[in-house]
Design a protein around this motif. Structure first.
Motif, short mmCIF file in Angstrom:
data_model
loop_
_atom_site.label_atom_id
_atom_site.label_comp_id
_atom_site.label_asym_id
_atom_site.label_seq_id
_atom_site.Cartn_x
_atom_site.Cartn_y
_atom_site.Cartn_z
N LEU A 46 0.82 -1.22 0.00
CA LEU A 46 0.00 0.00 0.00
C LEU A 46 0.85 1.27 0.00
O LEU A 46 0.65 2.16 -0.82
CB LEU A 46 -0.96 0.00 1.19
CG LEU A 46 -1.91 1.19 1.28
CD1 LEU A 46 -2.85 1.23 0.09
CD2 LEU A 46 -2.72 1.12 2.57
N GLU A 47 1.80 1.37 0.89
CA GLU A 47 2.61 2.60 0.97
C GLU A 47 3.46 2.80 -0.28
O GLU A 47 3.61 3.92 -0.76
CB GLU A 47 3.48 2.60 2.23
CG GLU A 47 2.68 2.71 3.52
CD GLU A 47 1.75 3.92 3.56
OE1 GLU A 47 2.13 5.01 3.09
OE2 GLU A 47 0.62 3.76 4.06
N LEU A 50 0.99 4.03 -2.98
CA LEU A 50 0.55 5.41 -2.74
C LEU A 50 1.67 6.40 -3.04
O LEU A 50 1.45 7.42 -3.70
CB LEU A 50 0.08 5.58 -1.30
CG LEU A 50 -1.31 5.05 -0.97
CD1 LEU A 50 -1.55 5.09 0.53
CD2 LEU A 50 -2.38 5.83 -1.71
N GLN A 87 -8.39 -0.70 -0.96
CA GLN A 87 -8.37 0.05 0.29
C GLN A 87 -8.94 1.44 0.06
O GLN A 87 -8.40 2.22 -0.73
CB GLN A 87 -6.94 0.15 0.83
CG GLN A 87 -6.31 -1.19 1.17
CD GLN A 87 -6.97 -1.82 2.37
OE1 GLN A 87 -7.04 -1.22 3.43
NE2 GLN A 87 -7.44 -3.04 2.21
N SER A 88 -9.99 1.78 0.78
CA SER A 88 -10.63 3.09 0.57
C SER A 88 -9.70 4.25 0.88
O SER A 88 -9.88 5.34 0.36
CB SER A 88 -11.91 3.19 1.41
OG SER A 88 -11.61 3.15 2.78
N ARG A 89 -8.68 4.01 1.67
CA ARG A 89 -7.70 5.05 1.99
C ARG A 89 -7.04 5.63 0.73
O ARG A 89 -6.60 6.79 0.73
CB ARG A 89 -6.64 4.42 2.91
CG ARG A 89 -5.50 5.29 3.23
CD ARG A 89 -4.54 4.59 4.16
NE ARG A 89 -3.27 5.26 4.09
CZ ARG A 89 -2.13 4.73 4.46
NH1 ARG A 89 -2.10 3.52 4.95
NH2 ARG A 89 -1.03 5.40 4.35
N ALA A 90 -7.00 4.87 -0.33
CA ALA A 90 -6.34 5.31 -1.57
C ALA A 90 -7.25 6.16 -2.45
O ALA A 90 -6.79 6.81 -3.39
CB ALA A 90 -5.86 4.09 -2.36
N ARG A 91 -8.54 6.19 -2.15
CA ARG A 91 -9.52 6.85 -3.03
C ARG A 91 -9.18 8.32 -3.30
O ARG A 91 -9.25 8.77 -4.45
CB ARG A 91 -10.90 6.75 -2.40
CG ARG A 91 -11.90 6.18 -3.33
CD ARG A 91 -13.28 6.21 -2.74
NE ARG A 91 -13.74 4.84 -2.69
CZ ARG A 91 -14.44 4.30 -1.73
NH1 ARG A 91 -14.81 5.01 -0.70
NH2 ARG A 91 -14.82 3.06 -1.78
N ASP A 93 -6.33 9.98 -3.19
CA ASP A 93 -5.15 10.14 -4.05
C ASP A 93 -5.47 9.75 -5.49
O ASP A 93 -5.03 10.41 -6.43
CB ASP A 93 -3.99 9.31 -3.52
CG ASP A 93 -3.38 9.91 -2.27
OD1 ASP A 93 -2.90 11.05 -2.34
OD2 ASP A 93 -3.41 9.24 -1.22
N THR A 122 -16.11 -2.00 1.40
CA THR A 122 -15.49 -1.64 2.67
C THR A 122 -13.99 -1.77 2.50
O THR A 122 -13.52 -2.32 1.53
CB THR A 122 -15.92 -2.60 3.81
OG1 THR A 122 -15.50 -3.92 3.47
CG2 THR A 122 -17.43 -2.57 4.03
N ASP A 123 -13.24 -1.30 3.50
CA ASP A 123 -11.80 -1.58 3.47
C ASP A 123 -11.65 -3.08 3.52
O ASP A 123 -12.24 -3.75 4.33
CB ASP A 123 -11.08 -0.96 4.67
CG ASP A 123 -10.73 0.48 4.43
OD1 ASP A 123 -10.77 0.91 3.27
OD2 ASP A 123 -10.40 1.17 5.40
#
Length: 127
Positions: A46-47, A50, A87-91, A93, A122-123
Motif C-alpha cells: 500500500l505505501e 501510494l 483500500q478506501s484510503r487510496a480513493r 489520491d 469496505t476496506d
C-alpha cells in the motif's frame, strides 16, 4: 482471477511477491508485486503504491525510455496495485490523479482503481 500467467488463488505466490516488493531493483517490478499481493488479499504494498502514485520518480537514464514515459507507467502500475488492494484510503489520491492528470491513460487507470475499491464496499478485499 489471474496474476499475469498464474492463478491468483495460489497462495504460494505471496512469498515471491513479498520478496519482489521488498527487493526488486525497479519500481515497476515492486508495483507489479504489490498488485499481485493485493489480488491475494495482502495490502503490504500500500505505501509503495501510494508513494508512487503521488510522486512517480523515473530512474532510468535510457534515452529509449524517457522520463515522462516512465512516470506515466509508474502511475498506471501504482493505480492498478491500489485497485487490487481495494483500500478506501487510496480513493482521495486516485481521485486527485484522475482529475489532475492530462494523460487519459493515467485518468482511466485511476478511475478503474476507484471503481474496484468502490465495488469492494469496505476496506478489505473481495476474493
Amino acid at each position: 482471477m489471474r496474476c499475469g500467467i498464474f492463478p491468483c488463488r495460489d497462495r504460494q505466490l505471496g512469498d515471491a511477491f513479498r520478496y519482489k516488493l521488498e527487493n526488486a531493483a525497479h519500481i515497476e517490478t515492486r508495483l507489479a508485486a504489490a498488485r499481485g499481493l493485493g489480488l491475494l488479499g495482502d495490502a503490504a504494498g500500500l505505501e509503495t503504491a501510494l508513494s508512487s502514485l503521488r510522486n512517480p520518480k523515473p530512474t532510468s537514464t535510457d534515452p529509449a525510455d524517457p522520463a515522462p514515459a516512465q512516470a506515466l507507467r509508474i502511475q498506471q502500475l501504482a493505480a492498478g496495485a491500489l485497485g487490487a488492494m481495494r483500500q478506501s484510503r487510496a480513493r482521495a489520491d486516485l481521485r486527485r490523479v484522475m482529475e489532475g492528470s492530462s494523460d487519459p491513460r493515467v485518468q482511466v487507470s485511476a478511475a478503474k482503481a476507484i471503481v474496484e475499491i468502490s465495488n469492494a464496499g469496505t476496506d478489505g478485499f473481495v476474493v
